[in-house]
Design an enzyme around this catalytic site. Structure first.
Site, short mmCIF file in Angstrom:
data_model
loop_
_atom_site.label_atom_id
_atom_site.label_comp_id
_atom_site.label_asym_id
_atom_site.label_seq_id
_atom_site.Cartn_x
_atom_site.Cartn_y
_atom_site.Cartn_z
N ASN A 54 0.81 -1.22 0.00
CA ASN A 54 0.00 0.00 0.00
C ASN A 54 0.84 1.27 0.00
O ASN A 54 0.42 2.30 -0.54
CB ASN A 54 -0.93 -0.01 1.22
CG ASN A 54 -1.60 1.33 1.43
OD1 ASN A 54 -2.49 1.73 0.68
ND2 ASN A 54 -1.15 2.07 2.45
N TYR A 74 3.12 9.81 -10.81
CA TYR A 74 2.38 8.90 -9.92
C TYR A 74 1.60 7.89 -10.76
O TYR A 74 1.61 6.68 -10.48
CB TYR A 74 1.44 9.72 -9.04
CG TYR A 74 0.56 8.90 -8.13
CD1 TYR A 74 1.06 8.35 -6.96
CD2 TYR A 74 -0.79 8.70 -8.43
CE1 TYR A 74 0.26 7.60 -6.12
CE2 TYR A 74 -1.60 7.96 -7.60
CZ TYR A 74 -1.08 7.41 -6.44
OH TYR A 74 -1.90 6.68 -5.61
#
Length: 248
Positions: A87, A156
């Site tokens: 994560n 990203y």
């Protein structure tokens, strides 16, 4: 099938936001949790006090040299891993032409290289004995930005697209030894990472959603819990989007 009490899951970036919600949900489902982050948070400390099945261990995905000894020490202290939830990630908003080279390198080093290296060594910690077939799970937290794109998030988005390719290929590589590999792609949620978007931008996301809502961290945590569960044992190599239909 072993009970969840015997199953150890490593959740990275679990000190706040989505990672904290995932750790909380998995602990509620009976797993033993190793929650990581660069440093603990008050929210995680409070959760650990409520649930002794959660332990914190410091981990910096940008420090690649530390990942192998971290996984070795983890197995020695807690036993073999059942699950890994990748994560932890960082984002640097901005138009590509204005982002500093060092910031681009930092995002790629953490989100892609750090995640891949941790998975490499965590996979070794999943075996009961060297070379023995196992029953284990890997869940990579990607993002809808990895497929739909978003202005100001090109770096990203590139890292999250990389995780999707990594998921599909690794699933084929380790399936024969009993490890499933899947990705969960959250949509925009009201977290610290999306705070910079502003209310107007989030309102536009809500208008695109057939359900007329933003996804919540608990929704994503539930998807992760499914993929880790016995119900998800025949699911591998997929991307599960949790975005209230905004990118459908």
């Amino acid at each position: 099938m072993p009970s969840n009490e015997a199953r150890l899951v490593l959740v990275t970036g679990a000190t706040r936001g989505l990672g904290l919600a995932i750790a909380e949900r998995l602990a509620a489902d009976g797993y033993r949790i190793i929650a990581t982050g660069r440093q603990p948070s008050d929210a995680l400390d409070a959760l650990i006090k409520e649930n002794p099945s959660i332990a914190f261990r410091a981990l910096d995905l940008g420090d690649h040299e530390s990942l192998h000894p971290f996984c070795t020490a983890l197995k020695e202290e807690f036993g073999p891993l059942y699950g890994l939830v990748n994560n932890a990630a960082i984002a640097r908003d901005g138009v590509l032409a204005t982002i500093h080279d060092s910031e681009i390198a930092e995002v790629v080093n953490v989100n892609v290289l750090g995640t891949i290296l941790l998975t490499k060594y965590a996979q070794r910690a999943m075996f009961q004995k060297t070379g023995r077939q196992t029953d284990a799970r890997i869940v990579n937290i990607a993002s809808v930005v990895g497929t739909s794109g978003a202005s100001g998030l090109s770096v990203y988005g590139a890292t999250k697209a990389a995780l999707l390719g990594f998921t599909r290929s690794l699933a084929r590589e380790v399936g024969r030894i009993g490890i499933t590999v899947n990705a969960v792609s959250p949509g925009y949620m009201e977290t610290e990472m999306s705070a910079g978007l502003g209310a107007d931008a989030l309102a536009k996301v809500v208008r695109r959603s057939p359900l007329g809502v933003l996804s919540e961290v608990q929704d994503v945590a539930a998807a992760v819990a499914y993929l880790l569960s016995d119900d998800g044992k025949r699911v591998t190599g997929i991307e599960l989007k949790v975005d209230a239909g905004a990118t459908s």
